[in-house]
Design an enzyme around this catalytic site. Structure first.
Site, PDB file in Angstrom:
ATOM      1  N   ARG A 102       1.007  -1.286  -0.015  1.00 52.84           N
ATOM      2  CA  ARG A 102      -0.049   0.061   0.063  1.00 52.84           C
ATOM      3  C   ARG A 102       0.961   1.214   0.016  1.00 52.84           C
ATOM      4  O   ARG A 102       1.571   1.437   0.905  1.00 52.84           O
ATOM      5  CB  ARG A 102      -0.847   0.035   1.364  1.00 52.84           C
ATOM      6  CG  ARG A 102      -1.573   1.260   1.592  1.00 52.84           C
ATOM      7  CD  ARG A 102      -2.815   1.266   2.414  1.00 52.84           C
ATOM      8  NE  ARG A 102      -3.822   0.585   1.882  1.00 52.84           N
ATOM      9  CZ  ARG A 102      -5.076   0.653   2.272  1.00 52.84           C
ATOM     10  NH1 ARG A 102      -5.395   1.375   3.477  1.00 52.84           N
ATOM     11  NH2 ARG A 102      -6.114   0.057   1.793  1.00 52.84           N
ATOM     12  N   HIS A 129      -7.433   0.722  -6.529  1.00 50.78           N
ATOM     13  CA  HIS A 129      -7.554  -0.259  -5.220  1.00 50.78           C
ATOM     14  C   HIS A 129      -8.051  -1.515  -5.984  1.00 50.78           C
ATOM     15  O   HIS A 129      -9.295  -1.804  -5.819  1.00 50.78           O
ATOM     16  CB  HIS A 129      -8.414   0.575  -4.264  1.00 50.78           C
ATOM     17  CG  HIS A 129      -8.331  -0.133  -2.694  1.00 50.78           C
ATOM     18  ND1 HIS A 129      -7.540  -1.261  -2.562  1.00 50.78           N
ATOM     19  CD2 HIS A 129      -9.075   0.091  -1.678  1.00 50.78           C
ATOM     20  CE1 HIS A 129      -7.619  -1.541  -1.364  1.00 50.78           C
ATOM     21  NE2 HIS A 129      -8.581  -1.024  -0.761  1.00 50.78           N
ATOM     22  N   GLN A 132     -10.081  -4.426  -3.609  1.00 51.96           N
ATOM     23  CA  GLN A 132     -11.323  -3.579  -3.264  1.00 51.96           C
ATOM     24  C   GLN A 132     -12.392  -3.843  -4.336  1.00 51.96           C
ATOM     25  O   GLN A 132     -13.589  -4.375  -4.106  1.00 51.96           O
ATOM     26  CB  GLN A 132     -11.226  -2.220  -2.817  1.00 51.96           C
ATOM     27  CG  GLN A 132     -12.417  -1.570  -2.351  1.00 51.96           C
ATOM     28  CD  GLN A 132     -12.911  -2.129  -1.157  1.00 51.96           C
ATOM     29  OE1 GLN A 132     -12.089  -2.092   0.059  1.00 51.96           O
ATOM     30  NE2 GLN A 132     -14.049  -2.838  -0.816  1.00 51.96           N
ATOM     31  N   ASP A 223     -17.194   7.255  -2.069  1.00 50.55           N
ATOM     32  CA  ASP A 223     -16.091   6.848  -1.458  1.00 50.55           C
ATOM     33  C   ASP A 223     -15.785   8.147  -0.537  1.00 50.55           C
ATOM     34  O   ASP A 223     -16.354   9.232  -0.998  1.00 50.55           O
ATOM     35  CB  ASP A 223     -14.846   6.646  -2.120  1.00 50.55           C
ATOM     36  CG  ASP A 223     -13.607   6.291  -1.370  1.00 50.55           C
ATOM     37  OD1 ASP A 223     -13.620   5.639  -0.330  1.00 50.55           O
ATOM     38  OD2 ASP A 223     -12.477   6.285  -2.394  1.00 50.55           O
ATOM     39  N   CYS A 263     -16.385   0.999   0.478  1.00 48.90           N
ATOM     40  CA  CYS A 263     -15.330   0.213   0.709  1.00 48.90           C
ATOM     41  C   CYS A 263     -15.048   0.546   1.990  1.00 48.90           C
ATOM     42  O   CYS A 263     -14.108  -0.201   2.707  1.00 48.90           O
ATOM     43  CB  CYS A 263     -14.384   0.821  -0.202  1.00 48.90           C
ATOM     44  SG  CYS A 263     -13.597   2.511  -0.268  1.00 48.90           S
ATOM     45  N   ARG A 291     -13.299  -8.799   1.764  1.00 47.51           N
ATOM     46  CA  ARG A 291     -11.989  -8.632   1.322  1.00 47.51           C
ATOM     47  C   ARG A 291     -11.118  -9.909   1.812  1.00 47.51           C
ATOM     48  O   ARG A 291     -10.333 -10.143   1.110  1.00 47.51           O
ATOM     49  CB  ARG A 291     -11.609  -7.531   2.314  1.00 47.51           C
ATOM     50  CG  ARG A 291     -11.963  -5.970   1.968  1.00 47.51           C
ATOM     51  CD  ARG A 291     -11.759  -5.609   0.728  1.00 47.51           C
ATOM     52  NE  ARG A 291     -10.101  -5.469   0.533  1.00 47.51           N
ATOM     53  CZ  ARG A 291      -9.575  -4.342   1.020  1.00 47.51           C
ATOM     54  NH1 ARG A 291     -10.072  -3.371   1.501  1.00 47.51           N
ATOM     55  NH2 ARG A 291      -8.054  -4.328   0.870  1.00 47.51           N
TER      56      ARG A 291
HETATM   57  N1  NVA Z   1     -10.050   6.840  -1.624  1.00 46.54           N
HETATM   58  C1  NVA Z   1      -9.642   6.164  -0.343  1.00 46.54           C
HETATM   59  C2  NVA Z   1      -9.790   4.704  -0.161  1.00 46.54           C
HETATM   60  C3  NVA Z   1      -9.543   4.221   1.204  1.00 46.54           C
HETATM   61  C4  NVA Z   1      -9.974   2.498   1.359  1.00 46.54           C
HETATM   62  C5  NVA Z   1      -8.226   6.449   0.160  1.00 46.54           C
HETATM   63  O1  NVA Z   1      -7.027   6.335  -0.771  1.00 46.54           O
HETATM   64  O2  NVA Z   1      -7.937   6.950   1.163  1.00 46.54           O
HETATM   65  N1   CP Z   2     -11.208  -0.339   2.284  1.00 47.23           N
HETATM   66  C1   CP Z   2     -10.075  -0.297   2.791  1.00 47.23           C
HETATM   67  O1   CP Z   2      -9.026  -0.802   1.961  1.00 47.23           O
HETATM   68  O2   CP Z   2      -9.983  -0.288   3.910  1.00 47.23           O
HETATM   69  P1   CP Z   2      -8.729   0.102   4.780  1.00 47.23           P
HETATM   70  O3   CP Z   2      -7.970   1.414   4.431  1.00 47.23           O
HETATM   71  O4   CP Z   2      -8.918  -0.040   6.233  1.00 47.23           O
HETATM   72  O5   CP Z   2      -7.662  -1.018   4.542  1.00 47.23           O
END
Ligand code: NVA
Ligand code: CP
Length: 308
Positions: A102, A129, A132, A223, A263, A291
């Site tokens: 990540r 992502h 997801q 989101d 998500c 997930r």
């Molecule tokens: N768009 C959000 C998704 C979190 C799972 C982010 O990148 O923070």
């Molecule tokens: N939806 C998702 O990826 O959640 P986290 O940021 O908690 O991993």
């Protein structure tokens, strides 16, 4: 060897194979039948951003598959002190069997993958992502929305929106995206998705009117308006996104039996109302649980394709 960096790298048949694997493994898990598909394997999980779902699901998932997960916070490993991604990749991938990352820029993930001896999985970047969205599709199937659904995404043209675009283009379902002006999806991602969609005559639409986008939708989704790394833009974003909160009045523009997906994490009173979130808690928290199952399917698929 294959990496799981974006959905565009896979054919529809391959994505459906991963979904089938996830369904099979979910059923086995529910029966407390843990098949050691990845016995003695180590999954390194590098996190340069926060996470609840991704960390818990990957760590639990690899354990249930007979392996072990290594949580590596970007700040605690030498990467955080400037060791290059390519060196980190060459070191870590000599010791483990799979890596999940990540991070921020997609090119950092790609650089890691280029120097890795083992499959690399995108656990979220600023651009995509994909794990997801595979999960979201698994959840749609479970709630009876897998066949030719019409999906409406309301909100930021971000990593989640980009992955919806790729999923819709690859699997061939109709997707309507409504974003505020100035928050549209990345042009290159739109063009790539449009090119893929052309082959399957899939309709992708883009606009700025949430009500319009939700007409005829079987699935409604959104989101956060402030993704990780955008905290400084919060004040401006809250102003620019006004009118984009999904609440019961907006939901009434979708089909009567439409489901709502998120998500998570969700920010009540911003992108979704408390009422809409709680009314749809069953789909949303099944989505969160999925997930675990979906990523097990992806890890097993990547392992099966190691030497192909
Ligand atoms: N768009 C959000 C998704 C979190 C799972 C982010 O990148 O923070
Ligand atoms: N939806 C998702 O990826 O959640 P986290 O940021 O908690 O991993």
């Amino acid at each position: 060897m294959r990496h799981f960096l974006t959905l565009k790298d896979f054919s529809k048949a391959e994505l459906l194979e991963m979904i089938s694997l996830a369904q099979k493994i979910k059923k086995q898990t529910k029966e407390r039948h843990f098949v050691p598909y990845l016995e003695h394997q180590t999954l390194a999980m590098i996190f340069e951003k926060s996470s609840t779902r991704t960390r818990v699901s990957f760590e639990t998932g690899i354990y249930q598959l007979g392996g072990i997960g290594l949580f590596l916070s970007g700040n605690d490993i030498q990467l955080g002190r400037g060791e290059p991604m390519k060196d980190t990749a060459r070191v870590v991938s000599r010791m483990v069997d799979m890596v999940m990352i990540r991070t921020y820029e997609q090119h950092k993930l790609e650089e890691f993958a280029m120097h890795s001896q083992v499959p690399v999985i995108n656990g979220l970047t600023d651009m995509y992502h994909p794990v997801q969205l595979m999960t979201d599709y698994l959840t749609m199937i479970e709630f009876g929305k897998g066949d030719n659904p019409v999906v409406g995404y309301i909100g930021d043209g971000n990593n989640i929106a980009h992955s919806w675009l790729m999923l819709a283009a690859k699997l061939g379902f109709e997707l309507h995206i409504a974003t505020p002006i100035g928050y549209e999806c990345d042009e290159e991602v739109i063009n790539t998705a449009k090119n893929i969609a052309k082959q399957s005559a899939t309709k992708l639409s883009f606009g700025h009117e949430p009500e319009e986008a939700l007409k005829g939708c079987d699935v409604v989704t959104t989101d956060t308006w402030i993704s990780m790394g955008q905290e400084e833009e919060k004040k401006k974003r809250l102003k620019d996104f006004s009118g984009y909160m999904i609440d019961e009045s907006l939901m009434s523009h979708a089909k009567k039996d439409a489901i709502f997906l998120h998500c998570l994490p969700a920010y009540r009173g911003l992108e979704v109302s408390e009422e809409t979130l709680e009314k749809n808690a069953d789909t949303i928290f099944t989505e969160a649980e999925n997930r675990l199952h979906m990523q097990k399917g992806i890890m097993v698929w990547l392992d099966q394709h190691r030497n192909k």
